[in-house]
Design an enzyme around this catalytic site. Structure first.
Site, PDB file in Angstrom:
ATOM      1  N   GLU A  32      48.804  46.996  35.745  1.00 30.74           N
ATOM      2  CA  GLU A  32      47.880  45.862  35.918  1.00 30.74           C
ATOM      3  C   GLU A  32      48.154  44.800  34.862  1.00 30.74           C
ATOM      4  O   GLU A  32      48.323  45.125  33.682  1.00 30.74           O
ATOM      5  CB  GLU A  32      46.448  46.384  35.810  1.00 30.74           C
ATOM      6  CG  GLU A  32      45.466  45.656  36.689  1.00 30.74           C
ATOM      7  CD  GLU A  32      45.733  45.872  38.171  1.00 30.74           C
ATOM      8  OE1 GLU A  32      46.416  45.023  38.772  1.00 30.74           O
ATOM      9  OE2 GLU A  32      45.257  46.877  38.721  1.00 30.74           O
ATOM     10  N   THR A  34      50.762  43.139  34.493  1.00 35.01           N
ATOM     11  CA  THR A  34      52.138  43.253  33.993  1.00 35.01           C
ATOM     12  C   THR A  34      53.091  42.362  34.786  1.00 35.01           C
ATOM     13  O   THR A  34      54.182  42.063  34.314  1.00 35.01           O
ATOM     14  CB  THR A  34      52.641  44.709  34.104  1.00 35.01           C
ATOM     15  OG1 THR A  34      52.305  45.187  35.405  1.00 35.01           O
ATOM     16  CG2 THR A  34      52.007  45.600  33.064  1.00 35.01           C
ATOM     17  N   ASP A  35      52.673  41.935  36.004  1.00 36.28           N
ATOM     18  CA  ASP A  35      53.661  41.247  36.864  1.00 36.28           C
ATOM     19  C   ASP A  35      54.058  39.876  36.332  1.00 36.28           C
ATOM     20  O   ASP A  35      55.187  39.444  36.511  1.00 36.28           O
ATOM     21  CB  ASP A  35      53.209  41.185  38.330  1.00 36.28           C
ATOM     22  CG  ASP A  35      51.933  40.400  38.579  1.00 36.28           C
ATOM     23  OD1 ASP A  35      51.224  40.045  37.604  1.00 36.28           O
ATOM     24  OD2 ASP A  35      51.627  40.131  39.763  1.00 36.28           O
ATOM     25  N   GLY A 120      38.966  42.095  45.049  1.00 32.44           N
ATOM     26  CA  GLY A 120      40.222  42.372  44.356  1.00 32.44           C
ATOM     27  C   GLY A 120      41.241  43.067  45.245  1.00 32.44           C
ATOM     28  O   GLY A 120      42.128  43.748  44.749  1.00 32.44           O
ATOM     29  N   LEU A 121      41.110  42.897  46.566  1.00 31.90           N
ATOM     30  CA  LEU A 121      42.082  43.499  47.485  1.00 31.90           C
ATOM     31  C   LEU A 121      43.078  42.465  48.011  1.00 31.90           C
ATOM     32  O   LEU A 121      43.769  42.687  48.998  1.00 31.90           O
ATOM     33  CB  LEU A 121      41.366  44.189  48.649  1.00 31.90           C
ATOM     34  CG  LEU A 121      40.474  45.361  48.266  1.00 31.90           C
ATOM     35  CD1 LEU A 121      39.764  45.934  49.486  1.00 31.90           C
ATOM     36  CD2 LEU A 121      41.275  46.465  47.574  1.00 31.90           C
ATOM     37  N   SER A 123      42.765  39.215  49.362  1.00 33.59           N
ATOM     38  CA  SER A 123      42.640  38.503  50.633  1.00 33.59           C
ATOM     39  C   SER A 123      43.423  37.189  50.593  1.00 33.59           C
ATOM     40  O   SER A 123      43.924  36.731  51.616  1.00 33.59           O
ATOM     41  CB  SER A 123      41.172  38.269  50.984  1.00 33.59           C
ATOM     42  OG  SER A 123      40.516  37.669  49.905  1.00 33.59           O
ATOM     43  N   SER A 124      43.576  36.606  49.400  1.00 33.15           N
ATOM     44  CA  SER A 124      44.322  35.339  49.344  1.00 33.15           C
ATOM     45  C   SER A 124      45.802  35.548  49.672  1.00 33.15           C
ATOM     46  O   SER A 124      46.386  34.789  50.448  1.00 33.15           O
ATOM     47  CB  SER A 124      44.142  34.643  47.996  1.00 33.15           C
ATOM     48  OG  SER A 124      44.285  35.557  46.952  1.00 33.15           O
ATOM     49  N   GLU A 156      50.656  29.534  45.654  1.00 35.29           N
ATOM     50  CA  GLU A 156      49.470  29.803  44.847  1.00 35.29           C
ATOM     51  C   GLU A 156      49.605  29.196  43.444  1.00 35.29           C
ATOM     52  O   GLU A 156      48.663  28.619  42.913  1.00 35.29           O
ATOM     53  CB  GLU A 156      49.221  31.312  44.765  1.00 35.29           C
ATOM     54  CG  GLU A 156      47.791  31.586  44.410  1.00 35.29           C
ATOM     55  CD  GLU A 156      47.262  32.907  44.933  1.00 35.29           C
ATOM     56  OE1 GLU A 156      47.781  33.433  45.934  1.00 35.29           O
ATOM     57  OE2 GLU A 156      46.312  33.408  44.318  1.00 35.29           O
ATOM     58  N   ASP A 168      50.925  40.731  44.465  1.00 32.51           N
ATOM     59  CA  ASP A 168      50.101  40.790  45.674  1.00 32.51           C
ATOM     60  C   ASP A 168      50.885  40.369  46.910  1.00 32.51           C
ATOM     61  O   ASP A 168      50.821  41.013  47.962  1.00 32.51           O
ATOM     62  CB  ASP A 168      48.874  39.875  45.523  1.00 32.51           C
ATOM     63  CG  ASP A 168      48.055  40.224  44.300  1.00 32.51           C
ATOM     64  OD1 ASP A 168      48.250  41.317  43.752  1.00 32.51           O
ATOM     65  OD2 ASP A 168      47.227  39.392  43.886  1.00 32.51           O
TER      66      ASP A 168
HETATM   67  C1  GLA Z   1      45.889  39.336  40.508  1.00 27.32           C
HETATM   68  C2  GLA Z   1      47.215  38.566  40.594  1.00 27.32           C
HETATM   69  C3  GLA Z   1      48.424  39.502  40.450  1.00 27.32           C
HETATM   70  C4  GLA Z   1      48.304  40.415  39.241  1.00 27.32           C
HETATM   71  C5  GLA Z   1      46.900  41.065  39.179  1.00 27.32           C
HETATM   72  C6  GLA Z   1      46.681  41.819  37.911  1.00 27.32           C
HETATM   73  O1  GLA Z   1      45.743  40.165  41.612  1.00 27.32           O
HETATM   74  O2  GLA Z   1      47.296  37.863  41.806  1.00 27.32           O
HETATM   75  O3  GLA Z   1      49.612  38.750  40.414  1.00 27.32           O
HETATM   76  O4  GLA Z   1      48.578  39.719  38.062  1.00 27.32           O
HETATM   77  O5  GLA Z   1      45.855  40.116  39.317  1.00 27.32           O
HETATM   78  O6  GLA Z   1      47.548  42.887  37.818  1.00 27.32           O
END
Ligand code: GLA
Length: 403
Positions: A32, A34-35, A120-121, A123-124, A156, A168
């Site tokens: 989490e 980290t991306d 936090g799933l 949707s965007s 985005e 995501d």
């Molecule tokens: C959101 C962002 C992702 C990622 C997470 C946290 O979902 O869209 O790119 O950074 O938060 O891990």
């Protein structure tokens, strides 16, 4: 929902849609925040998502959402960042981002979703990918899924103004049924790992919608950039525990704690993949707990509600591990649960959470790792949603009354 999307499109515009696409939401099992640090993530696409029915049109685009309303109007060739706001910014941003692949036509479209929003799933990302797939297929751009994910991330970042990483969009584009996706966000290398038999994914929503997620998220990202700058490395991917120890006196406390989370989370993500392979469920649970602890204490993106939900989940029957999923600041946690214990887990967790956090309405979603975004002409899609009739359906038949 395929038929609902077709029906809704027909009712709104009195013509048939040319294309229907679906893109899933995602849960992140570990890795989490980290991306955007060039690190490792381990998400899975889920069996809920967003449907888009679309046709080209003359004049400006007109979009409707069953959930969020409409119309959203824009002209594809005159989009500039900030020119469309609200939910319409996501599809408009995709049109803007795709325009380097060719002319993006104006369209009429309806959007349907069975993803709980604000949980936090992602949707965007699902909206973005569903539109991107539709335009890709309508115009025959031939953009492969991973590149489509990057274009959606660009939408985005550059159009919506959210400095998200690529997790995501990649999960939504590349998900595979029964698998989680170990993604190296620096090389974009992907590695599908099967999820163990007899283990279910349960999303436990706190009832607290995500607050300040955008601004706090961008703040965390800036702190990580600052950490890398002070350490003299291109990104926190290059940082090691030793490097942090050597610099622990000179780095500002907050910056050190942010970096500590990222460095250890990358290690946890790789260890998690290994433990999954060897079926070491106890270790999986420990890694999820350590991740949660770091997100709470060092990265400071959790909240009382998320902490309480995780605590309730790990103490409930059948729970292998639990942690917050996604950006944080509200939303949901993900729990891995022994399938046979799911009913007991749900009632235990709900009762514990309600006792601990009165005033919020928790909700639960038992889900599965599922395939990524696709249009209606895709073979797997036809088999999954329409039955294996062997017919190619590029245009929906005109007399569909049933689901
Ligand atoms: C959101 C962002 C992702 C990622 C997470 C946290 O979902 O869209 O790119 O950074 O938060 O891990």
């Amino acid at each position: 929902m395929y038929f609902d999307a077709v029906r809704s499109f027909r009712e709104k515009f009195h013509v048939e849609p040319e294309v229907v696409s679906f893109a899933p939401g995602r849960v992140n099992l570990i890795g989490e925040h980290t991306d955007y640090n060039d690190g490792f993530v381990f998400p899975a696409a889920i069996d809920r998502g967003v449907w888009v029915a679309m046709s080209r049109c003359d004049g400006s685009s007109e979009l409707w959402s069953e959930e969020a309303g409409g119309p959203v109007r824009f002209t594809s060739d005159s989009l500039t960042p900030g020119s469309v706001t609200g939910w319409g910014a996501y599809p408009a941003g995709v049109a803007w981002s795709l325009s380097d692949a060719g002319t993006v036509p104006d369209v009429r479209a309806v959007v349907l979703s069975d993803l709980p929003t604000g949980s936090g799933l992602s949707s965007s990302a699902a909206i973005e990918l569903a539109f991107a797939c539709s335009w890709n297929s309508l115009e025959g751009f031939g953009i492969p899924p991973q590149e489509l994910a990057l274009k959606c991330q660009r939408a985005e970042n550059g159009f919506v103004g959210m400095a998200c990483g690529v997790m995501d969009q990649t999960a939504s584009a590349l998900g595979r049924r029964g698998h989680a996706l170990l993604l190296d966000t620096r090389s974009l290398e992907t590695d599908y790992r099967p999820l163990p038999e007899g283990v279910s994914i349960v999303v436990c929503h706190t009832g607290k919608s995500r607050e300040l997620a955008g601004s706090k998220y961008n703040e965390r990202r800036a702190e990580c950039t600052e950490a890398a700058r002070l350490l003299g490395i291109p990104s926190l991917r290059e940082a090691t525990p030793n490097l942090l120890a050597e610099n622990s006196q000179s780095l500002p406390g907050v910056i050190l704690r942010r970096a500590l989370h990222v460095v250890t989370e990358n290690q946890r993500c790789l260890e998690f993949a290994k433990a999954l392979g060897s079926g070491d469920l106890r270790h999986l649970g420990d890694l999820m707990s350590e991740s949660q602890m770091n997100l709470r204490n060092n990265y400071e993106v959790s909240c009382i509600e998320l902490d309480s939900m995780v605590e309730a989940a790990v103490r409930s029957e059948g729970c292998i591990g639990a942690r917050m999923t996604g950006a944080g600041f509200g939303g949901a946690c993900v729990a891995l649960v022994r399938t046979g214990s799911v009913p007991a887990f749900l009632s235990d967790t709900e009762a514990r959470y309600r006792a601990e956090v009165p005033g919020f309405e928790p909700s639960f979603l038992v889900t599965e790792a599922a395939d990524g975004a696709r249009t209606v002409t895709d073979l797997t899609f036809r088999q999954e949603f329409l039955g294996n009739s062997g017919q190619t359906i590029s245009k929906p038949p005109s007399d569909m009354e049933r689901d």
